[in-house]
Design a protein around this motif. Structure first.
Motif, mmCIF file in Angstrom:
data_model
loop_
_atom_site.group_PDB
_atom_site.id
_atom_site.type_symbol
_atom_site.label_atom_id
_atom_site.label_comp_id
_atom_site.label_asym_id
_atom_site.label_seq_id
_atom_site.Cartn_x
_atom_site.Cartn_y
_atom_site.Cartn_z
ATOM 1 N N TYR A 63 29.659 -58.299 -21.921
ATOM 2 C CA TYR A 63 28.810 -59.494 -22.016
ATOM 3 C C TYR A 63 29.191 -60.418 -20.869
ATOM 4 C CZ TYR A 63 27.507 -64.267 -23.164
ATOM 5 O OH TYR A 63 27.030 -65.551 -23.077
ATOM 6 N N ALA A 68 23.416 -65.721 -16.380
ATOM 7 C CA ALA A 68 22.901 -64.430 -16.839
ATOM 8 C C ALA A 68 22.753 -64.405 -18.360
ATOM 9 C CB ALA A 68 23.839 -63.310 -16.392
ATOM 10 N N ASP A 69 23.823 -64.668 -19.083
ATOM 11 C CA ASP A 69 23.825 -64.715 -20.537
ATOM 12 C C ASP A 69 23.208 -63.450 -21.137
ATOM 13 O OD1 ASP A 69 24.592 -66.055 -22.865
ATOM 14 O OD2 ASP A 69 22.577 -66.881 -23.164
ATOM 15 N N ILE A 70 23.753 -62.298 -20.729
ATOM 16 C CA ILE A 70 23.229 -61.027 -21.199
ATOM 17 C C ILE A 70 24.386 -60.117 -21.606
ATOM 18 C CG2 ILE A 70 21.089 -61.020 -19.858
ATOM 19 C CD1 ILE A 70 22.574 -59.143 -17.869
ATOM 20 N N GLY A 72 25.198 -55.716 -22.365
ATOM 21 C CA GLY A 72 24.694 -54.426 -21.923
ATOM 22 C C GLY A 72 25.786 -53.390 -21.878
ATOM 23 N N LEU A 96 20.321 -53.225 -20.424
ATOM 24 C CA LEU A 96 20.472 -54.678 -20.503
ATOM 25 C C LEU A 96 19.949 -55.157 -21.853
ATOM 26 C CD1 LEU A 96 19.225 -55.752 -16.945
ATOM 27 C CD2 LEU A 96 21.568 -55.254 -17.690
ATOM 28 N N ASN A 97 20.728 -56.003 -22.545
ATOM 29 C CA ASN A 97 20.361 -56.519 -23.859
ATOM 30 C C ASN A 97 20.187 -58.031 -23.826
ATOM 31 O OD1 ASN A 97 22.006 -53.949 -24.391
ATOM 32 N ND2 ASN A 97 21.101 -54.337 -26.398
ATOM 33 N N ASP A 98 19.142 -58.494 -24.480
ATOM 34 C CA ASP A 98 18.921 -59.933 -24.626
ATOM 35 C C ASP A 98 19.980 -60.513 -25.566
ATOM 36 O OD1 ASP A 98 17.016 -62.356 -24.445
ATOM 37 O OD2 ASP A 98 17.267 -62.052 -26.606
ATOM 38 N N TYR A 99 20.630 -61.602 -25.142
ATOM 39 C CA TYR A 99 21.736 -62.143 -25.939
ATOM 40 C C TYR A 99 21.242 -62.897 -27.176
ATOM 41 C CZ TYR A 99 26.121 -64.487 -27.067
ATOM 42 O OH TYR A 99 27.242 -64.940 -27.711
ATOM 43 N N LEU A 303 26.676 -55.555 -15.046
ATOM 44 C CA LEU A 303 25.685 -56.478 -15.610
ATOM 45 C C LEU A 303 25.217 -57.478 -14.574
ATOM 46 C CD1 LEU A 303 26.999 -57.408 -19.180
ATOM 47 C CD2 LEU A 303 25.225 -55.761 -18.550
ATOM 48 N N TYR A 307 21.402 -57.209 -13.498
ATOM 49 C CA TYR A 307 20.491 -58.288 -13.882
ATOM 50 C C TYR A 307 19.898 -58.967 -12.650
ATOM 51 C CZ TYR A 307 18.653 -62.336 -16.412
ATOM 52 O OH TYR A 307 17.825 -63.297 -16.938
#
Length: 332
Positions: A63, A68-70, A72, A96-99, A303, A307
């Motif tokens: 994380y 960025a705040d993501i 993955g 990549l995952n949305d936080y 990440l 991103y």
């Protein structure tokens, strides 16, 4: 409705080309964020195979906070046997995952991202840790990582006027030497291992599983060794060096040379600090010693770079959208 996109390796290559300095800045910022605690970077998980001891697939979850705040994960394989059939050793994907929701929103081909963040880390370290511009650069290993590091050194103005290339496979050494001349205008030649190790800046980019550079090898004060492949150096060589790592806990495991040095010494006092601490002026290197930079490779770097490329791809219309990727988009 959650959105999901993919980004191909062809587009990743196009997005990276000519933007080496931007990638170095992404890596710099990620290192500083990680040092500040604005990240979560668990241990990498190694999937190994009893009948293929030289091969592995590694999961790097992470994380990264800040802009960025993501979250993955990179899933990267290393199968050295591929080289014999002409395939690259490494292949990878990055999710990549949305936080906010936890939903994955992108899948990126990531072999190029992984090579770029590794090379950017090396180029950044060369700029931060070298007391003076190197008059000579030596490469041990002539594969994709060595080539990408050479590209990033060239882009960040590291002199390539005397480049020495060595690989146990002569064809790889020749290919790297030729590429350096054609793409970087470098004065490159194939050499033996000792001449490459005598260089002011040494890049270790092999697939070695255990140390092959013996403890009797000597390095000069001021020499900088980029220990990218992590397992080439006998641990005794680190006990007399400035040792700069990307993350101490991560690097002192998995039988890396720093890990073996810890086992040999029975302590971690030989560790000088992290690259981020050097950048911030919190630790200093001793000019009377050689310096070894050992980056274990942090998921937060993947990440950060991934991103950054995703956002540029979105702006440039390069993303392939998969609107029906998720089966259920409402709870009820």
């Amino acid at each position: 409705m959650p959105d999901f996109s993919t980004l191909s390796g062809k587009d990743i290559t196009a997005l990276l080309a000519g933007h080496e300095k931007d990638v170095v800045e992404c890596v710099r910022d990620a290192y500083l964020a990680h040092e500040s605690g604005d990240s979560v970077n668990p241990d990498s998980y190694f999937l190994r195979f009893p009948d293929k001891p030289d091969s592995r697939i590694i999961a790097l979850p992470a994380y990264l906070g800040g802009e960025a705040d993501i979250a993955g994960i990179k899933w990267i394989s290393s199968f050295p046997g591929n080289v014999g059939s002409g395939l690259p050793r490494a292949s990878a994907v990055l999710v990549l995952n949305d936080y906010t929701t936890g939903y994955p929103f992108a899948l990126l081909e990531a072999a190029g991202i992984s090579a770029a963040r590794t090379a950017a880390s090396a180029a950044l370290a060369a700029g931060v840790l070298a007391a003076t511009p190197p008059a000579s650069v030596g490469f041990l290993g002539g594969g994709v990582i060595a080539r990408t590091i050479a590209r990033y050194l060239h882009a960040t103005q590291t002199p390539l006027t005397d480049v020495r290339c060595h690989d146990i496979d002569d064809a790889s050494s020749t290919a790297l030497r030729t590429w350096l001349g054609e793409e970087c205008g470098a004065e490159a030649r194939s050499t033996g291992v000792d001449e490459a190790l005598d260089s002011d800046l040494v890049v270790l980019a092999t697939t070695a599983l255990s140390p092959h550079i013996p403890p009797t090898r000597t390095f000069r004060p001021g020499q900088l060794i980029l220990n990218i492949s992590l397992r080439d150096l006998a641990p005794e060589l680190l006990l007399t060096a400035n040792n700069v790592l990307d993350d101490v806990d991560h690097c002192l495991k998995a039988d890396t040379s720093p890990h073996l040095a810890e086992q040999l010494a029975g302590h971690r006092d030989f560790v000088t600090g992290t690259l981020a601490q050097v950048m911030r002026g919190n630790v200093l290197t001793d000019p009377a010693r050689h310096t070894v930079f050992s980056p274990f490779g942090l998921g937060v770097l993947d990440l950060a770079v991934g991103y950054h490329l995703y956002r540029r791809a979105e702006t440039e219309g390069r993303l392939t959208r998969l609107p029906d990727f998720f089966g259920e988009t409402r709870r009820w």
